[in-house]
Write a protein that holds these residues in place. Structure first.
Motif, PDB file in Angstrom:
ATOM      1  N   VAL A 463     -21.001 -10.207   4.357  1.00 30.23           N
ATOM      2  CA  VAL A 463     -20.876  -9.622   5.695  1.00 30.23           C
ATOM      3  C   VAL A 463     -19.447  -9.782   6.207  1.00 30.23           C
ATOM      4  N   GLN A 464     -18.888 -10.974   6.019  1.00 28.38           N
ATOM      5  CA  GLN A 464     -17.500 -11.206   6.437  1.00 28.38           C
ATOM      6  C   GLN A 464     -16.531 -10.335   5.635  1.00 28.38           C
ATOM      7  N   LEU A 465     -16.816 -10.155   4.353  1.00 26.64           N
ATOM      8  CA  LEU A 465     -15.989  -9.267   3.539  1.00 26.64           C
ATOM      9  C   LEU A 465     -16.092  -7.831   4.035  1.00 26.64           C
ATOM     10  N   ALA A 466     -17.288  -7.411   4.417  1.00 31.05           N
ATOM     11  CA  ALA A 466     -17.476  -6.053   4.925  1.00 31.05           C
ATOM     12  C   ALA A 466     -16.680  -5.830   6.205  1.00 31.05           C
ATOM     13  N   LEU A 467     -16.658  -6.827   7.096  1.00 33.08           N
ATOM     14  CA  LEU A 467     -15.864  -6.705   8.317  1.00 33.08           C
ATOM     15  C   LEU A 467     -14.379  -6.587   7.995  1.00 33.08           C
ATOM     16  N   SER A 468     -13.941  -7.333   6.989  1.00 33.00           N
ATOM     17  CA  SER A 468     -12.544  -7.223   6.557  1.00 33.00           C
ATOM     18  C   SER A 468     -12.249  -5.834   6.008  1.00 33.00           C
ATOM     19  N   GLN A 473      -9.459  -1.411   5.352  1.00 30.51           N
ATOM     20  CA  GLN A 473      -9.662  -0.255   4.468  1.00 30.51           C
ATOM     21  C   GLN A 473      -9.084  -0.505   3.080  1.00 30.51           C
ATOM     22  N   ASN A 474      -9.151  -1.754   2.627  1.00 28.63           N
ATOM     23  CA  ASN A 474      -8.583  -2.142   1.340  1.00 28.63           C
ATOM     24  C   ASN A 474      -9.509  -1.712   0.203  1.00 28.63           C
ATOM     25  N   PRO A 475      -9.045  -0.845  -0.727  1.00 26.49           N
ATOM     26  CA  PRO A 475      -9.925  -0.379  -1.807  1.00 26.49           C
ATOM     27  C   PRO A 475     -10.401  -1.493  -2.733  1.00 26.49           C
ATOM     28  N   ASP A 476      -9.544  -2.480  -3.006  1.00 21.62           N
ATOM     29  CA  ASP A 476      -9.946  -3.580  -3.885  1.00 21.62           C
ATOM     30  C   ASP A 476     -11.082  -4.388  -3.261  1.00 21.62           C
ATOM     31  N   GLU A 477     -10.963  -4.678  -1.964  1.00 21.23           N
ATOM     32  CA  GLU A 477     -12.038  -5.409  -1.293  1.00 21.23           C
ATOM     33  C   GLU A 477     -13.296  -4.563  -1.193  1.00 21.23           C
TER      34      GLU A 477
END
Length: 554
Positions: A463-468, A473-477
């Motif tokens: 969830v925290q990664l999704a907010l990031s 808008q980082n393609p790798d993340e």
């Protein structure tokens, strides 16, 4: 050194320092992406004793090559009430020792290590099909680049050894250890890595450029600057986690100041720490952190009680005032600005759902009517925000928009709907399951609760990664988020099978809570899926997402 060579010297030393900072970060991000979940579980379940907690903090800091990263992880656990502030402080004291050990290991000068690490790392990163293999390759590449950057620093500073001007400056720092201490603290804070700072200072000592007295002061300053990084990064955190960070800052920073004063006044010899000045400085760094941990660990309870008196709960001056909406009607005439406003509001929806998800475990441990009511109110707020976002984007679409703008508007509307669905899943399904657990007077088995807690922690990290991803808008993340979605699905199936195995074995607690256990796992998986969809538009645009699944990267 000739004046004509001064610009080239600064270019070389700045480039080498930049590579060192980047390399340390490369290793840390590789470990976080590949092994963050096992590390988080290890930290959480090592809270049974202070010395075990310190050991877990030390090992985690060695893997992450950063005590700051450990501090940020632990602050989340303390804020959620998963571990006590005193245990969190013990973990941080161990993490400080771990970062000192990292500096020791990275100063090893074996000529075969650099090419070997590069060769193996590049092969694993480019040819590996699994994420952990690729990230392990990233870690090895980062380690190789650390060794390369240290070699560059040694090469760049060699001409300064015979420079009278440089010798005068360094001799002044040896006399004015307070200035050297401040420089070390500021440098560690600026580069956001005490490990990188210590490596740089010790390398300069090994070149004969920096006197040991100045290096000792700068390394002690780096210890204080390293804890100040976490202090600044958690300014907006919950008060309990802030107390833990401040306590560690006071212990490590205060200890560094006291040790510097003792060394300056008593003129204590350092020969017992090593044969060379560089060995003495790096060994003092390790001895300081070990000594501080041994002295402070038995006192963590007392320290946290004292810091609680110094830092009482904060009163919110804006209590009762709701957050202002980012949906500015005046921005509708400017599509790009309007989309930014809508994106801010969608991120706020995600933050609401994240806060609700954090509150779920305490409800399963002990039912709380007030907390459940707050979560129901948060769900209504998320639904209200969804409607406002949809109406705002509908007004925007009434104008003449480009295809790209229309697509972005639809993506934001879709993301908002999925986040609202996540909030509803938490408030209605998971809260109901917690209520049923309390009404029936049953409890999960020890193994079952551990599995649910670990699964919840992994979903919360996603969830925290999704907010990031939504913000950067980082393609790798985004790709990592979709890969995690597949992993979560597989993990949920494994946990369901493990639960069924306990039923077959006749575990009483597992039988009593079977339906609640299975439905909780399904609900968590659905929450993860709702958040993972924010990555779909990004990967579709980059071509990383096929019509049926994630594109395979070579």
């Amino acid at each position: 050194m000739e004046n004509a060579n001064i610009p080239m010297f600064f270019l070389h030393i700045a480039g080498a320092a930049a590579l060192l900072i980047w390399s340390v970060r490369l290793v840390r991000t590789g470990v976080e992406r590949a092994f963050s979940m096992p590390l988080r579980r290890w930290l959480r379940w090592s809270s049974r004793s202070r010395f075990l907690a310190a050991g877990s903090g030390m090992s985690t800091a060695i893997l992450l090559q950063s005590s700051t990263a450990v501090a940020l992880l632990v602050s989340n656990f303390v804020a959620r009430g998963t571990i006590a502030a005193g245990v969190g402080l013990a973990i941080l004291l161990g993490a400080d020792v771990g970062s000192a050990i990292v500096a020791q290991l990275l100063l090893l000068r074996q000529t075969f290590l650099l090419p070997l690490l590069l060769l193996v790392g590049v092969v694993m990163f480019l040819r590996g099909h699994q994420r952990r293999i690729r990230q392990t390759g990233r870690i090895l590449i980062g380690l190789a680049l650390i060794f390369a950057s240290l070699a560059m620093i040694r090469e760049a500073t060699t001409p300064l050894v015979d420079s009278q001007g440089a010798a005068n400056v360094m001799a002044y720092l040896a006399r004015d250890t307070v200035t050297a201490f401040v420089i070390g603290a500021i440098f560690a804070w600026v580069v956001h890595s005490s490990v990188a700072a210590v490596l740089l200072f010790v390398t300069l000592v090994s070149q004969g450029l920096l006197p040991p007295e100045a290096a000792v002061a700068m390394v002690l300053g780096a210890n204080m600057g390293g804890t100040f990084i976490a202090f600044m990064l958690t300014l907006a955190a919950e008060i309990d986690s802030r107390r833990m960070i401040v306590a560690n800052f006071a212990l490590r920073g205060g200890g560094a100041i006291i040790l510097l004063a003792l060394l300056s006044r008593l003129d204590l010899p350092l020969s017992w720490l090593g044969n060379s000045p560089a060995q003495q400085v790096i060994n003092l760094h390790l001895a300081f952190n070990i000594g501080l941990a041994l002295v402070a660990l038995p006192l963590t309870g007392l320290v946290t009680r004292l810091i609680t008196k110094v830092m009482p709960p904060r009163l919110d001056p804006n209590a009762g005032i709701g957050p202002a909406s980012a949906l500015d009607a005046a921005a509708l005439s400017n599509p790009d600005r309007a989309l930014t406003c809508a994106a801010r509001e969608v991120v706020h929806m995600g933050e609401i759902a994240e806060a609700m998800l954090r509150a779920v475990p305490p409800l399963f441990v002990q039912w709380d009517d007030v907390l459940a009511a707050r979560m129901a109110a948060d769900e209504k707020l998320a639904n209200k925000t969804l409607m406002e976002v949809k109406l705002y984007l509908a007004k925007l679409n009434q104008g003449v928009l480009s295809d790209e703008t229309s697509t972005r508007a639809m993506d934001l509307s879709s993301n908002a709907a999925n986040l609202s669905a996540a909030a509803e899943m938490i408030s209605r399904n998971m809260v109901t399951l917690a209520r049923n657990l309390d009404h029936e007077g049953v409890r999960f088995s020890e193994q079952g609760w551990k599995e649910i807690s670990d699964f919840h922690d992994r979903v919360l990290a996603n969830v925290q990664l999704a907010l990031s991803v939504m913000m950067t808008q980082n393609p790798d993340e985004a790709r990592e988020l979709v890969e995690e979605k597949d992993d979560i699905r597989a993990l949920e199936q494994r946990l369901q099978r493990a639960h069924l195995m306990r039923l077959h074995e006749g575990s009483g607690e597992s039988i009593e809570t079977s339906n609640i256990h299975q439905e909780t796992l399904r609900a968590l998986k659905q929450v993860n899926t709702s958040f993972a969809t924010v990555a779909t538009p990004i990967l579709s645009e980059t071509g990383d997402l096929l019509s049926s699944r994630l594109a395979h990267r070579r």
